[in-house]
Every structure is written in C-alpha cells, then in structure tokens.
Design a protein around this motif. Sequence first.
Motif, PDB file in Angstrom:
ATOM      1  N   ASN A   1       0.836  -1.203   0.000  1.00  0.00           N
ATOM      2  CA  ASN A   1       0.000   0.000   0.000  1.00  0.00           C
ATOM      3  C   ASN A   1       0.870   1.252   0.000  1.00  0.00           C
ATOM      4  OD1 ASN A   1      -2.234  -1.686   0.228  1.00  0.00           O
ATOM      5  ND2 ASN A   1      -2.181  -1.643   2.454  1.00  0.00           N
ATOM      6  N   PHE A   2       1.942   1.225   0.785  1.00  0.00           N
ATOM      7  CA  PHE A   2       2.849   2.384   0.822  1.00  0.00           C
ATOM      8  C   PHE A   2       3.550   2.563  -0.515  1.00  0.00           C
ATOM      9  CE2 PHE A   2       7.209   3.932   1.345  1.00  0.00           C
ATOM     10  CZ  PHE A   2       6.970   5.186   1.907  1.00  0.00           C
ATOM     11  N   GLN A   3       4.017   1.469  -1.090  1.00  0.00           N
ATOM     12  CA  GLN A   3       4.793   1.580  -2.316  1.00  0.00           C
ATOM     13  C   GLN A   3       3.939   1.973  -3.521  1.00  0.00           C
ATOM     14  OE1 GLN A   3       6.909  -2.282  -1.926  1.00  0.00           O
ATOM     15  NE2 GLN A   3       8.765  -1.060  -1.817  1.00  0.00           N
ATOM     16  N   GLN A   4       2.646   1.737  -3.452  1.00  0.00           N
ATOM     17  CA  GLN A   4       1.766   2.246  -4.501  1.00  0.00           C
ATOM     18  C   GLN A   4       1.704   3.762  -4.467  1.00  0.00           C
ATOM     19  OE1 GLN A   4      -2.039   0.374  -4.097  1.00  0.00           O
ATOM     20  NE2 GLN A   4      -1.372  -1.561  -5.010  1.00  0.00           N
ATOM     21  N   LEU A   5       1.830   4.340  -3.271  1.00  0.00           N
ATOM     22  CA  LEU A   5       1.797   5.794  -3.122  1.00  0.00           C
ATOM     23  C   LEU A   5       3.163   6.424  -3.350  1.00  0.00           C
ATOM     24  CD1 LEU A   5      -0.399   5.964   0.123  1.00  0.00           C
ATOM     25  CD2 LEU A   5      -1.147   6.351  -2.232  1.00  0.00           C
ATOM     26  N   HIS A   6       4.228   5.647  -3.107  1.00  0.00           N
ATOM     27  CA  HIS A   6       5.597   6.163  -3.215  1.00  0.00           C
ATOM     28  C   HIS A   6       6.394   5.190  -4.093  1.00  0.00           C
ATOM     29  CE1 HIS A   6       4.820   9.033   0.088  1.00  0.00           C
ATOM     30  NE2 HIS A   6       4.076   8.053   0.575  1.00  0.00           N
ATOM     31  N   THR A   7       6.141   5.243  -5.383  1.00  0.00           N
ATOM     32  CA  THR A   7       6.704   4.251  -6.304  1.00  0.00           C
ATOM     33  C   THR A   7       8.217   4.323  -6.403  1.00  0.00           C
ATOM     34  OG1 THR A   7       6.291   5.799  -8.129  1.00  0.00           O
ATOM     35  CG2 THR A   7       4.603   4.134  -7.691  1.00  0.00           C
ATOM     36  N   GLY A   8       8.830   5.453  -6.079  1.00  0.00           N
ATOM     37  CA  GLY A   8      10.277   5.557  -6.199  1.00  0.00           C
ATOM     38  C   GLY A   8      11.034   5.155  -4.960  1.00  0.00           C
ATOM     39  N   THR A   9      10.314   4.786  -3.897  1.00  0.00           N
ATOM     40  CA  THR A   9      10.970   4.446  -2.628  1.00  0.00           C
ATOM     41  C   THR A   9      11.248   2.953  -2.553  1.00  0.00           C
ATOM     42  OG1 THR A   9       9.813   6.256  -1.529  1.00  0.00           O
ATOM     43  CG2 THR A   9      10.802   4.576  -0.122  1.00  0.00           C
ATOM     44  N   ARG A  10      12.498   2.626  -2.303  1.00  0.00           N
ATOM     45  CA  ARG A  10      12.887   1.219  -2.155  1.00  0.00           C
ATOM     46  C   ARG A  10      13.136   0.926  -0.686  1.00  0.00           C
ATOM     47  NH1 ARG A  10      17.038   0.007  -7.214  1.00  0.00           N
ATOM     48  NH2 ARG A  10      15.610   0.674  -8.871  1.00  0.00           N
ATOM     49  N   ILE A  11      12.640  -0.222  -0.240  1.00  0.00           N
ATOM     50  CA  ILE A  11      12.695  -0.554   1.184  1.00  0.00           C
ATOM     51  C   ILE A  11      13.353  -1.909   1.371  1.00  0.00           C
ATOM     52  CG2 ILE A  11      11.309  -1.003   3.237  1.00  0.00           C
ATOM     53  CD1 ILE A  11       9.216   0.886   2.022  1.00  0.00           C
ATOM     54  N   LYS A  12      14.221  -1.972   2.354  1.00  0.00           N
ATOM     55  CA  LYS A  12      14.857  -3.243   2.723  1.00  0.00           C
ATOM     56  C   LYS A  12      14.457  -3.549   4.169  1.00  0.00           C
ATOM     57  CE  LYS A  12      19.175  -3.747   1.658  1.00  0.00           C
ATOM     58  NZ  LYS A  12      20.647  -3.559   1.670  1.00  0.00           N
ATOM     59  N   ILE A  13      13.929  -4.750   4.407  1.00  0.00           N
ATOM     60  CA  ILE A  13      13.519  -5.160   5.753  1.00  0.00           C
ATOM     61  C   ILE A  13      14.530  -6.149   6.307  1.00  0.00           C
ATOM     62  CG2 ILE A  13      11.739  -6.296   7.123  1.00  0.00           C
ATOM     63  CD1 ILE A  13       9.697  -5.294   5.135  1.00  0.00           C
TER      64      ILE A  13
END
Length: 300
Positions: free
Chosen positions: A117-129
């Motif tokens: 849901n977050f990445q649909q709003l912020h398509t340029g943000t890459r996240i590593k968990i």
Amino acid sequence: MSKLRYLLPSTHSLFVFEAAARNLNFKLAAAELNVTQPSISHSIKALERHCNVDLFVRDNRGVQLTDAGRQLYENVRSGFGRIEQSLRAISASDTQYITVAASTSVAAHWLVPNLPNFQQLHTGTRIKIVTTDRDIEPDHQVDITIWLRPRGFQRANTWCIGDEVIFPVCSPLYLTASRPISAVRDLLDHHLIHSFDPHRKRMGWNEWLGIVGVNAADLAPDLVLNDYQLSMQAALAGEGVALGWAFTCQLLLRNKILIRPVDDEVRTGNAFFVVANEKSTKLDEIMPLVEWIVSEAKRV
C-alpha cells in the motif's frame, strides 16, 4: 586468471588511451587526466610498442585513430561503460534503500503485508527489511527500527505508533473444534501456547491471567517456544490459544484469520515506537515512510 595484465604495459594505459581516443587530442586528454601532454604521448607510444601496432595516426592536423585503434576504442569504451554501471549500482546499493529493522513477527504480520500500500503511493521508494531477535540502534546501515518502551519514552527522532495491548487469539478452526470459551477462566481448560523470548521481555500466560483476575499459579505449560513468531504460527495452525499483541495481530484479526475468544485484554503501559538515529541525515527520505507507519498502525 585473466591474461589482460600481460597484454598491457599497465592498466593506467587503458585510461590514457580511452581519453586520447575519445578526445582525439592529446592536450585535452592530458588536461582531463591532470597530467602533462608529453606524459600522454609517452603512455600511448608505450602501449603501441607493447601491442606492436599503431593506434593513432599523427600529422599536422592532430591525431586520428587507425583501424586497430578504432577497434580497441570501441571495446574499451563499452567495457568502461559496463564497469561504471556496475560500480554505480553496488556503491549506491545502501543509499537507494530505506532499511527497516524489526522483529520477525512485526515484519511477517505487519510490515510485509502492508508495505505494498505504501509503495503504490511512493513508487520511487525502495525498502529493505531486516529481521532481528533483539532491539538494535539505528545507524548508517539501519534507518529506522521499532522498539517497545514505556509510554512516556522520549528521544530525538522517535514517534509513538500505539499502546501495547495483549489479548488471547486463536484460529476459528480451533474454536470450532474445541469446547466453548465463554469466560476468561475457561482458557485454563484449553491448550495455551506459551512462548519465551530470551532477548525481548514479553508477558506470559501466568502474568496475563493474574492481571485479569484468574489464578494461574498451577499452570504448567506443555510446550514452550523460544520465539513469539513460532507461537503465532502454532495459533494460525489451530494448535491452541496464544497471547497476541494488538499491533502485530491487527491484520490477522481484520481478515478473520485469527479471532479473539474473549474480550479481556491487558494494557501494559508500554507503547511501540518508530525509532531513527538521533543524528540521522536522511530524515527527508525516511519521513514519508515514518508518517505512513504511524498512520497505518492506528488502524486497529
């Protein structure tokens, strides 16, 4: 082993050749590499002697590539391009991502299901968990993490995302197949799933039952799991009743994968916090994710 080093007088000669061939001007190549023009000429001559071939034609108008020079330049340019692309990719790999450290249960039951849901709003943000079995300090490798602390906990770059609320949970299948649970005392007649976390203090069944007014002094667990995530998996598999945390169980409850057999709950006075490094230089980058986590976590 590559034999390239035996085919060249030095690796530096490739950089000199590439600059000279691209500029078709030894003076410009010298300025670009911050060396003298005679140094460029000397390096090119050394490369030509080593290869036993002319790479440039020199005349009064300047220099031009020979057929051999053009062939070498095309391959050097292509090779340099691929090397540069790879180096940019690996050197930027840590800065392209916002790294979030969390417990396995938070990652599995909250972050991973919610992040699309977050990445649909912020398509340029890459996240590593990154999952961790203990609390760690955010640093140059970890941008934010999630801690459980007393409700009044305060420090720079810290945001509260919700109180610690604990209650029993089980799968609908377990409740259907077992004797009814009409009051919290009935839990003593059911299989209670126990967990013990060596690195994070978690409330156990004896403490929880005591707080809600049930004497559990004689309660002896049949099986103790050393990871909260394992107890959640056991509950999901219909093996019994586990203690659930509102923060990590909210999606499972919302989707009716788990249910609350009784309404009793314990509010501990602690809360979950998103924590970034106190001296973080990436606040502008991480704040959209922090604000989203704070907002999403309140949707209990």
